[in-house]
Design a protein around this motif. Structure first.
Motif, short mmCIF file in Angstrom:
data_model
loop_
_atom_site.label_atom_id
_atom_site.label_comp_id
_atom_site.label_asym_id
_atom_site.label_seq_id
_atom_site.Cartn_x
_atom_site.Cartn_y
_atom_site.Cartn_z
N PHE A 155 -20.37 23.72 49.72
CA PHE A 155 -20.13 24.16 51.25
C PHE A 155 -21.36 23.70 51.98
O PHE A 155 -21.12 23.09 53.10
CB PHE A 155 -19.98 25.67 51.26
N LEU A 156 -22.51 23.79 51.57
CA LEU A 156 -23.87 23.50 52.37
C LEU A 156 -23.83 21.86 52.43
O LEU A 156 -24.23 21.59 53.42
CB LEU A 156 -25.12 23.94 51.65
N ARG A 157 -23.38 21.28 51.51
CA ARG A 157 -23.13 19.91 51.36
C ARG A 157 -22.38 19.24 52.42
O ARG A 157 -22.95 18.26 53.25
CB ARG A 157 -23.15 19.08 49.93
N ILE A 158 -21.13 19.90 52.47
CA ILE A 158 -20.24 19.51 53.60
C ILE A 158 -20.77 19.56 54.73
O ILE A 158 -20.37 19.03 55.93
CB ILE A 158 -18.90 20.06 53.29
N ARG A 159 -21.29 20.79 55.00
CA ARG A 159 -21.85 21.51 56.33
C ARG A 159 -22.77 20.46 56.75
O ARG A 159 -23.03 19.85 57.91
CB ARG A 159 -22.44 23.00 56.31
N GLU A 160 -23.64 19.99 55.88
CA GLU A 160 -24.64 18.99 56.33
C GLU A 160 -24.41 17.87 56.70
O GLU A 160 -24.76 16.84 57.42
CB GLU A 160 -25.79 19.02 55.15
N GLN A 161 -23.07 16.98 55.96
CA GLN A 161 -22.74 16.01 56.18
C GLN A 161 -22.14 15.68 57.38
O GLN A 161 -22.27 14.82 58.15
CB GLN A 161 -21.66 15.45 55.04
N ILE A 162 -21.29 16.74 57.86
CA ILE A 162 -20.85 16.86 59.14
C ILE A 162 -21.83 16.92 60.28
O ILE A 162 -21.77 16.10 61.30
CB ILE A 162 -19.83 18.14 59.34
N GLU A 163 -22.74 17.69 60.09
CA GLU A 163 -24.13 17.92 61.08
C GLU A 163 -24.82 16.73 61.21
O GLU A 163 -24.94 16.18 62.42
CB GLU A 163 -24.98 19.09 60.47
N GLU A 164 -24.70 15.95 60.27
CA GLU A 164 -25.36 14.39 60.15
C GLU A 164 -24.57 13.65 61.03
O GLU A 164 -25.04 12.74 61.74
CB GLU A 164 -25.67 13.73 58.84
N GLN A 165 -23.14 13.85 61.21
CA GLN A 165 -22.37 12.81 61.89
C GLN A 165 -22.18 13.05 63.59
O GLN A 165 -21.60 12.39 64.30
CB GLN A 165 -20.88 12.93 61.50
N THR A 166 -22.92 14.32 63.76
CA THR A 166 -22.50 14.79 65.13
C THR A 166 -23.40 14.06 66.20
O THR A 166 -24.39 13.46 65.68
CB THR A 166 -22.96 16.19 65.35
N ASP A 167 -23.35 14.15 67.36
CA ASP A 167 -23.90 13.43 68.34
C ASP A 167 -25.32 14.20 68.86
O ASP A 167 -25.95 13.97 69.93
CB ASP A 167 -23.20 12.98 69.60
N LEU A 168 -25.53 15.51 68.19
CA LEU A 168 -26.51 16.32 68.43
C LEU A 168 -27.81 15.72 68.24
O LEU A 168 -28.20 14.96 66.91
CB LEU A 168 -26.53 17.47 67.66
N SER A 169 -28.83 15.62 68.90
CA SER A 169 -30.24 14.95 68.48
C SER A 169 -31.23 16.28 68.38
O SER A 169 -31.13 17.31 69.57
CB SER A 169 -30.57 14.10 69.53
N LEU A 170 -31.96 16.32 67.58
CA LEU A 170 -32.95 17.45 67.34
C LEU A 170 -34.27 17.06 68.15
O LEU A 170 -34.82 16.20 68.23
CB LEU A 170 -33.25 17.80 65.96
#
Length: 170
Positions: A155-170
């Motif tokens: 679950f955490l791996r999938i969540r992280e994979q999706i987060e990496e593909q977002t246009d959000l910049s930290l």
């Protein structure tokens, strides 16, 4: 459709709000009341049929919207960030309840959310959109057993994979 804002008529009771779509379809009162009672019971509002929206909590108001949407027997149910305005505890409770309702009704739900964790928890498929102008950036199939464990490594791996593909910049 279930909206982010409750979209209930404040001068109508729970039953009257749920039966609104069926009333517009000119369904006879006894039949529509029976259908609406089924969905009021399904969303856990039995006993609140004669209550007005201002007498209900935010989560209960959202349940009224869900019951109203299911009552018209749609092929596809669209939910536009329905839990966005709820506190965290109520949001988690509503996610659980939505999964239980889905198990019973098996309707296709298009669930719009900006919450990646919520998407992974609820969805079988996630369509990630880009920023404006929006286009499909990626589609993720979620093949995890339900109920899902928020701390499961996959679950955490999938969540992280999706987060990496977002246009959000930290």
């Amino acid at each position: 459709m279930v909206f982010q804002k409750k979209a209930l008529l404040p001068f109508k009771t729970v039953m009257e709000n749920v039966e609104l779509g069926l009333k517009f379809q000119k369904m006879e009162k006894e039949k529509r009341r029976k259908i609406c009672q089924k969905y009021i019971d399904l969303v856990g509002l039995h006993g609140f049929e004669n209550s007005y929206p201002h007498e209900l909590s935010g989560g209960m108001q959202q349940r009224v919207g869900i019951a109203r949407a299911y009552a018209v027997d749609p092929d596809i149910l669209i939910m536009d960030e329905p839990f966005g305005a709820l506190d965290a505890q109520t949001r988690y409770q509503m996610e659980e309840e939505l999964l239980q309702i889905w198990e019973k009704e098996r309707k296709t739900i298009i669930f719009v959310t900006n919450n990646i964790e919520e998407a992974v928890y609820l969805a079988d498929r996630i369509i990630l959109l880009s920023g404006c102008p929006a286009h499909v950036k990626e589609i993720f199939s979620i093949d995890l057993p339900k109920p899902r464990d928020l701390f499961d490594p996959e679950f955490l791996r999938i969540r992280e994979q999706i987060e990496e593909q977002t246009d959000l910049s930290l």
